[in-house]
Design an enzyme around this catalytic site. Structure first.
Site, PDB file in Angstrom:
ATOM      1  N   CYS A 104       0.834  -1.207   0.000  1.00 31.07           N
ATOM      2  CA  CYS A 104       0.000   0.000   0.000  1.00 31.07           C
ATOM      3  C   CYS A 104       0.869   1.258   0.000  1.00 31.07           C
ATOM      4  CB  CYS A 104      -0.983  -0.021   1.175  1.00 31.07           C
ATOM      5  SG  CYS A 104      -0.398   0.791   2.666  1.00 31.07           S
ATOM      6  N   ASP A 135       0.406  15.771   5.532  1.00 34.08           N
ATOM      7  CA  ASP A 135      -0.539  15.354   4.495  1.00 34.08           C
ATOM      8  C   ASP A 135      -0.232  16.131   3.212  1.00 34.08           C
ATOM      9  OD1 ASP A 135      -3.647  13.963   4.618  1.00 34.08           O
ATOM     10  OD2 ASP A 135      -3.161  15.260   2.911  1.00 34.08           O
ATOM     11  N   HIS A 144       1.678  -2.590   8.759  1.00 31.30           N
ATOM     12  CA  HIS A 144       0.393  -2.391   8.089  1.00 31.30           C
ATOM     13  C   HIS A 144      -0.789  -2.934   8.902  1.00 31.30           C
ATOM     14  CE1 HIS A 144      -2.241  -1.777   4.571  1.00 31.30           C
ATOM     15  NE2 HIS A 144      -2.920  -2.750   5.154  1.00 31.30           N
ATOM     16  N   GLY A 168     -15.415   7.478   5.004  1.00 37.00           N
ATOM     17  CA  GLY A 168     -14.644   8.265   4.031  1.00 37.00           C
ATOM     18  C   GLY A 168     -13.185   7.872   3.936  1.00 37.00           C
ATOM     19  N   HIS A 173      -4.551   1.954   5.067  1.00 35.67           N
ATOM     20  CA  HIS A 173      -3.474   1.709   6.035  1.00 35.67           C
ATOM     21  C   HIS A 173      -3.823   2.683   7.157  1.00 35.67           C
ATOM     22  CE1 HIS A 173       1.074   1.119   6.943  1.00 35.67           C
ATOM     23  NE2 HIS A 173       0.565   1.848   7.947  1.00 35.67           N
ATOM     24  N   HIS A 228      -4.494   5.369   9.645  1.00 32.54           N
ATOM     25  CA  HIS A 228      -3.840   6.659   9.870  1.00 32.54           C
ATOM     26  C   HIS A 228      -4.770   7.565  10.655  1.00 32.54           C
ATOM     27  CE1 HIS A 228      -6.005   6.787   6.026  1.00 32.54           C
ATOM     28  NE2 HIS A 228      -6.246   8.067   6.272  1.00 32.54           N
TER      29      HIS A 228
HETATM   30  P1  5GP Z   1      -8.396   9.170   4.334  1.00 33.16           P
HETATM   31  O1  5GP Z   1      -9.393   9.811   3.405  1.00 33.16           O
HETATM   32  O2  5GP Z   1      -8.068   7.765   3.934  1.00 33.16           O
HETATM   33  O3  5GP Z   1      -8.784   9.290   5.785  1.00 33.16           O
HETATM   34  O4  5GP Z   1      -7.089  10.059   4.231  1.00 33.16           O
HETATM   35  C1  5GP Z   1      -6.055   9.829   3.318  1.00 33.16           C
HETATM   36  C2  5GP Z   1      -5.164  11.049   3.367  1.00 33.16           C
HETATM   37  O5  5GP Z   1      -3.937  10.718   2.767  1.00 33.16           O
HETATM   38  C3  5GP Z   1      -5.734  12.266   2.628  1.00 33.16           C
HETATM   39  O6  5GP Z   1      -5.835  13.361   3.538  1.00 33.16           O
HETATM   40  C4  5GP Z   1      -4.714  12.514   1.514  1.00 33.16           C
HETATM   41  O7  5GP Z   1      -4.525  13.902   1.279  1.00 33.16           O
HETATM   42  C5  5GP Z   1      -3.461  11.848   2.041  1.00 33.16           C
HETATM   43  N1  5GP Z   1      -2.556  11.304   1.042  1.00 33.16           N
HETATM   44  C6  5GP Z   1      -2.884  10.495   0.000  1.00 33.16           C
HETATM   45  N2  5GP Z   1      -1.782  10.134  -0.679  1.00 33.16           N
HETATM   46  C7  5GP Z   1      -0.729  10.712  -0.040  1.00 33.16           C
HETATM   47  C8  5GP Z   1       0.689  10.698  -0.277  1.00 33.16           C
HETATM   48  O8  5GP Z   1       1.219  10.071  -1.200  1.00 33.16           O
HETATM   49  N3  5GP Z   1       1.468  11.408   0.588  1.00 33.16           N
HETATM   50  C9  5GP Z   1       0.930  12.113   1.636  1.00 33.16           C
HETATM   51  N4  5GP Z   1       1.784  12.773   2.428  1.00 33.16           N
HETATM   52  N5  5GP Z   1      -0.402  12.153   1.883  1.00 33.16           N
HETATM   53  C10 5GP Z   1      -1.221  11.457   1.052  1.00 33.16           C
HETATM   54 ZN    ZN Z   2       0.278  -0.307   4.400  1.00 34.46          ZN
END
Ligand code: 5GP
Ligand code: ZN
Length: 117
Positions: free
Chosen positions: A2, A28, A44, A88, A93, A95
């Site tokens: 991932c 982010d 993971h 959402g 993974h 976070h």
């Molecule tokens: P989720 O919607 O899954 O809770 O949040 C995923 C977060 O990961 C989003 O806020 C998005 O901006 C961030 N994100 C996605 N791809 C990357 C990346 O390659 N690098 C970083 N630093 N943030 C990422």
């Molecule tokens: Zn992962």
């Protein structure tokens, strides 16, 4: 593998804020607040629903360290995780979003259950 595992493995660059043996905090890519940091376990785990209390114990202490390090431990912050499709979650993974650096709004929005299709 991932996208966040690739960040842990340094296959994808990231802007690291704080790191320990088991956890990583990085900015982010698309910040939704003046400070928007992602906090992840290096091992993971898909989502919050799958994480162990032991991992959460370490993550709690780590998140507190991150908030102190970026200077929002006193001013305040929001720590959230999106779990699953309705939550959402886009990256599967676990976070936590650490949001701060300004007065945050609180959005109560959800799909209107009474809306006709
Ligand atoms: P989720 O919607 O899954 O809770 O949040 C995923 C977060 O990961 C989003 O806020 C998005 O901006 C961030 N994100 C996605 N791809 C990357 C990346 O390659 N690098 C970083 N630093 N943030 C990422
Ligand atoms: Zn992962």
């Amino acid at each position: 593998m991932c996208i966040f595992c690739k960040i842990v493995n340094k296959e994808i660059p990231n802007n690291t804020v704080h790191e320990s043996e088991h956890f990583l905090a990085f900015h982010d890519l698309y910040p939704k607040a003046p400070i928007h940091i992602l906090i992840i376990p290096k091992t993971h785990v898909d989502c919050f629903q799958d994480v162990t209390p032991e991992t959460m114990a370490g993550l709690t202490e780590f998140a507190q360290e991150v908030a102190t390090k970026v200077g929002i431990d006193e001013s305040g912050y929001r720590l959230i995780t999106n779990n699953g499709p309705d939550g959402g979650q886009e990256v599967f993974h676990l976070h936590f979003h650490l949001l701060g650096g300004g007065k945050l709004t609180w959005d109560h929005s959800h799909e209107d259950p009474h809306k006709s299709l």
